[in-house]
Enzyme design. Structure first.
Site, PDB file in Angstrom:
ATOM      1  N   ASN A 142       0.803  -1.228   0.000  1.00 19.98           N
ATOM      2  CA  ASN A 142       0.000   0.000   0.000  1.00 19.98           C
ATOM      3  C   ASN A 142       0.839   1.284   0.000  1.00 19.98           C
ATOM      4  OD1 ASN A 142       0.834  -0.552   2.601  1.00 19.98           O
ATOM      5  ND2 ASN A 142      -1.055   0.171   3.556  1.00 19.98           N
TER       6      ASN A 142
ATOM      7  N   GLU B 142       4.833  -4.555  11.928  1.00 23.10           N
ATOM      8  CA  GLU B 142       3.822  -3.520  11.639  1.00 23.10           C
ATOM      9  C   GLU B 142       2.689  -4.210  10.896  1.00 23.10           C
ATOM     10  OE1 GLU B 142       3.818  -0.600  12.721  1.00 23.10           O
ATOM     11  OE2 GLU B 142       5.891  -0.121  13.221  1.00 23.10           O
TER      12      GLU B 142
ATOM     13  N   CYS C  55      -3.247   0.579   6.934  1.00 21.77           N
ATOM     14  CA  CYS C  55      -3.299  -0.296   8.105  1.00 21.77           C
ATOM     15  C   CYS C  55      -3.950   0.363   9.315  1.00 21.77           C
ATOM     16  CB  CYS C  55      -1.893  -0.727   8.466  1.00 21.77           C
ATOM     17  SG  CYS C  55      -0.778   0.678   8.629  1.00 21.77           S
TER      18      CYS C  55
ATOM     19  N   GLU D 113       8.212   2.114  14.453  1.00 20.26           N
ATOM     20  CA  GLU D 113       8.971   2.788  13.413  1.00 20.26           C
ATOM     21  C   GLU D 113       8.912   4.281  13.698  1.00 20.26           C
ATOM     22  OE1 GLU D 113       7.247   0.926   9.730  1.00 20.26           O
ATOM     23  OE2 GLU D 113       9.252   0.034   9.678  1.00 20.26           O
TER      24      GLU D 113
HETATM   25  P1  NDP Z   1       0.915  -9.537   3.362  1.00 20.18           P
HETATM   26  O1  NDP Z   1       1.025  -9.954   4.770  1.00 20.18           O
HETATM   27  O2  NDP Z   1       0.196 -10.399   2.419  1.00 20.18           O
HETATM   28  O3  NDP Z   1       2.369  -9.308   2.762  1.00 20.18           O
HETATM   29  C1  NDP Z   1       3.335  -8.470   3.381  1.00 20.18           C
HETATM   30  C2  NDP Z   1       4.714  -8.824   2.856  1.00 20.18           C
HETATM   31  O4  NDP Z   1       5.114 -10.095   3.381  1.00 20.18           O
HETATM   32  C3  NDP Z   1       4.770  -8.967   1.341  1.00 20.18           C
HETATM   33  O5  NDP Z   1       6.021  -8.518   0.876  1.00 20.18           O
HETATM   34  C4  NDP Z   1       4.612 -10.458   1.168  1.00 20.18           C
HETATM   35  O6  NDP Z   1       5.075 -10.894  -0.079  1.00 20.18           O
HETATM   36  C5  NDP Z   1       5.443 -10.975   2.324  1.00 20.18           C
HETATM   37  N1  NDP Z   1       5.143 -12.328   2.755  1.00 20.18           N
HETATM   38  C6  NDP Z   1       4.030 -13.080   2.506  1.00 20.18           C
HETATM   39  N2  NDP Z   1       4.139 -14.286   3.123  1.00 20.18           N
HETATM   40  C7  NDP Z   1       5.330 -14.305   3.771  1.00 20.18           C
HETATM   41  C8  NDP Z   1       6.011 -15.244   4.584  1.00 20.18           C
HETATM   42  N3  NDP Z   1       5.483 -16.440   4.874  1.00 20.18           N
HETATM   43  N4  NDP Z   1       7.213 -14.919   5.098  1.00 20.18           N
HETATM   44  C9  NDP Z   1       7.758 -13.717   4.843  1.00 20.18           C
HETATM   45  N5  NDP Z   1       7.171 -12.775   4.068  1.00 20.18           N
HETATM   46  C10 NDP Z   1       5.969 -13.059   3.542  1.00 20.18           C
HETATM   47  O7  NDP Z   1       0.296  -8.073   3.407  1.00 20.18           O
HETATM   48  P2  NDP Z   1      -0.173  -7.196   2.182  1.00 20.18           P
HETATM   49  O8  NDP Z   1       0.972  -6.934   1.271  1.00 20.18           O
HETATM   50  O9  NDP Z   1      -1.414  -7.785   1.639  1.00 20.18           O
HETATM   51  O10 NDP Z   1      -0.497  -5.808   2.902  1.00 20.18           O
HETATM   52  C11 NDP Z   1      -1.679  -5.561   3.557  1.00 20.18           C
HETATM   53  C12 NDP Z   1      -1.529  -5.799   5.040  1.00 20.18           C
HETATM   54  O11 NDP Z   1      -0.438  -5.037   5.531  1.00 20.18           O
HETATM   55  C13 NDP Z   1      -2.742  -5.343   5.804  1.00 20.18           C
HETATM   56  O12 NDP Z   1      -3.054  -6.283   6.798  1.00 20.18           O
HETATM   57  C14 NDP Z   1      -2.276  -4.055   6.436  1.00 20.18           C
HETATM   58  O13 NDP Z   1      -2.974  -3.716   7.598  1.00 20.18           O
HETATM   59  C15 NDP Z   1      -0.836  -4.330   6.692  1.00 20.18           C
HETATM   60  N6  NDP Z   1      -0.086  -3.077   6.815  1.00 20.18           N
HETATM   61  C16 NDP Z   1       0.408  -2.714   8.051  1.00 20.18           C
HETATM   62  C17 NDP Z   1       1.041  -1.491   8.214  1.00 20.18           C
HETATM   63  C18 NDP Z   1       1.618  -1.083   9.528  1.00 20.18           C
HETATM   64  O14 NDP Z   1       2.511  -0.257   9.542  1.00 20.18           O
HETATM   65  N7  NDP Z   1       1.149  -1.593  10.660  1.00 20.18           N
HETATM   66  C19 NDP Z   1       1.170  -0.553   7.100  1.00 20.18           C
HETATM   67  C20 NDP Z   1       0.681  -1.068   5.857  1.00 20.18           C
HETATM   68  C21 NDP Z   1       0.046  -2.278   5.737  1.00 20.18           C
HETATM   69  P3  NDP Z   1       4.003 -10.918  -1.288  1.00 20.18           P
HETATM   70  O15 NDP Z   1       3.263  -9.625  -1.300  1.00 20.18           O
HETATM   71  O16 NDP Z   1       4.832 -11.052  -2.479  1.00 20.18           O
HETATM   72  O17 NDP Z   1       3.093 -12.068  -0.973  1.00 20.18           O
END
Ligand code: NDP
Length: 483
Positions: A152, A249, A283, A457
């Protein structure tokens, strides 16, 4: 392809490729056009990134902090100078409108670089008098840190992790989401141009498997993830098995509480920002809007009137206020939540459907009469869907606001200053706002509690997560040995 980078990865200050890795296609969600094709990191690419990072980190840790800061400042200046091009890239990769990316993405990344650039040279330890002897502490970098980003806020997330890591003497290997692989590569190029020694900021592409490989690799000293709670559980478990520190996060279902004495126009504006900005894909969004029963009808009328005027359209047009969701698949998930909310008895106030135009667009949506047990009240939707709840009393709304597994953020709107602080003090959330929402300046620590994660962060708090303390006892007299 209009956003094709020179190669998939950036390692040791140069582009790197291994076409043996599985294909990743970056899609512009406003049209479905494929804008770039990349390859996942193979084990060889991963090893190359981690090894070059380890080598570079040793020299970087020995570099004067003020010099580290100077390089980060130069990178920030380049980000600012190229803000328009970077914003366009981010818009193509995420679908977020230029009206947002021009002010919220690379610009926020530059803020982080400037903040930590200045912070670098101020880091000191303690001296601890012990009578005859004394002790002192040193703040040391951790080594090679891995960053894993969500889709995002791709460049912002990369900067929020890289800036403190680099300022305090670490190296970083960053894996963006496979949905948004492009802007982290642009950042890596900018770091190289700013004079960051090769190997200190490496970008490798990949899906979850590459992230999982980073999480469990013994060459990674620390891991910072921005992502969903399910991914967080997996990454924390892998890091826990290796006993390495993590910053998590994660997602949220944050409460935004609007009391009957609040400035209602401000409260409506904040609730809209907290649900519709970035098409709701934030998020910390205040997706559970608790509105005091006495002002609920007025709140909903104003909300409906303003939501119907939101300009959806071509994200590259700066007049556009609402872009598409990240993908058709994600839009389908969000629309399923809308159908579920209707089936469970929530009342649709506005929106509720995809827009009649190409791309993964959805109308800003709000439901009233949502109750605490509905799915919409409990699960993170990550789309432009606001849930409005009624409440009558302060104790009641605090208990309901806290009745969630998440704890990322919370907001309160009231003109009663004592109540504002009293309520915030009792809310289980890591990041809170009073008469504001979703403002995340780099000076303020950001992060969650409960299932929304741990670690912070930004702000001074980031020091704790990218350095460790070494204690040094200094014997100033004879050794008092009994034998
Ligand atoms: P995901 O959890 O699907 O993915 C986050 C990252 O982790 C991606 O780079 C993903 O790769 C990677 N990933 C997926 N599976 C694994 C694994 N088993 N081990 C290590 N890395 C992995 O989240 P989204 O990208 O869909 O983002 C949305 C989510 O992020 C929402 O829940 C949102 O709330 C949260 N978020 C939190 C924030 C915060 O600061 N608290 C800020 C922004 C978002 P890939 O995408 O290639 O699958």
């Amino acid at each position: 392809m209009r956003a094709q980078p020179k190669a998939s990865h950036f390692i040791a200050g140069a582009w790197a490729e291994d076409t043996g890795g599985a294909l990743i296609e970056s899609v512009y969600p406003a049209t479905g056009e494929v804008i770039a094709q990349l390859h996942e990191a193979t084990p060889q690419i991963l090893a190359q990134a981690l090894e070059t990072a380890a080598t570079a980190q040793a020299d970087w840790a020995a570099c004067a902090p003020v010099e580290r800061g100077r390089i980060l400042q130069r990178a920030a200046a380049l980000l600012r100078a190229r803000n328009r091009a970077l914003s366009e890239l981010e818009t193509l990769d995420t679908g977020k409108p230029m009206q947002e990316t021009l002010v919220a993405d690379a610009a926020s990344g530059a803020d982080a670089l400037e903040y930590f650039a200045g912070f670098a040279a101020t880091v000191t330890g303690q001296t601890i008098p012990l009578g005859r002897d004394m002790a002192y502490t040193l703040r040391e970098p951790l080594g090679v840190c891995a960053g894993i980003g969500a889709w995002n806020y791709p460049i912002q997330i990369a900067c929020w992790k890289a800036a403190p890591a680099l300022a305090f003497g670490n190296a970083m290997v960053f894996k963006p989401s496979e949905m948004t692989p492009l802007s982290a590569l642009a950042l890596a190029e900018i770091f190289a141009e700013a004079g960051l020694p090769a190997g200190l900021f490496n970008v490798i592409q990949g899906r979850g498997g590459v992230g999982a490989a980073l999480a469990s690799d013994p060459r990674v000293a620390k891991l910072s993830l921005t992502g969903s709670v399910p991914t967080g559980r997996k990454v924390a478990a892998a890091a826990g098995a290796a006993l390495k520190p993590v910053t998590m996060e994660l997602g949220g279902k944050s409460p935004l509480i609007i009391f009957d004495d609040a400035d209602l126009d401000n409260a409506v504006g904040a609730a809209m920002l907290a649900n519709f900005y970035s098409s709701g894909q934030i998020c910390s969004n205040g997706t559970r809007v608790f509105v005091h029963r006495a002002v609920k009808d007025s709140f909903l009328q104003r909300l409906d009137a303003r939501a119907s005027k939101i300009i959806a359209g071509d994200p590259l047009d700066e007049a556009t206020q609402l872009g598409p969701l990240i993908s058709e698949a994600h839009l389908a998930r969000v629309l399923a939540y809308v159908d579920g909310a209707k089936a469970e008895g929530a009342r649709l106030v506005c929106g509720g459907a995809r827009l009649e135009r190409p791309g993964a667009f959805m109308a800003p949506t709000a439901f009233a009469d949502v109750t605490d047990t509905m799915t919409l009240a409990r699960e993170e939707v990550f789309g432009p869907v606001m849930a409005v709840f009624d409440f009558d009393g302060e104790d009641e709304v605090i208990a309901r606001a806290n009745a969630t597994e998440f704890g990322l953020a919370a907001g309160v709107f009231t003109r009663d200053i004592a109540r504002a602080h009293r309520v915030i003090g009792r809310l289980q959330a890591g990041t809170c706002w009073i008469n504001a929402y979703n403002l995340t300046p780099v000076e303020m620590p950001f992060g969650g509690v409960k299932a929304s994660g741990f670690g912070r962060e930004n702000g001074h708090a980031a020091l704790e997560h990218y350095t460790r303390v070494k204690s040094v006892y200094l014997g100033l007299g004879d050794v008092d040995a009994p034998y």
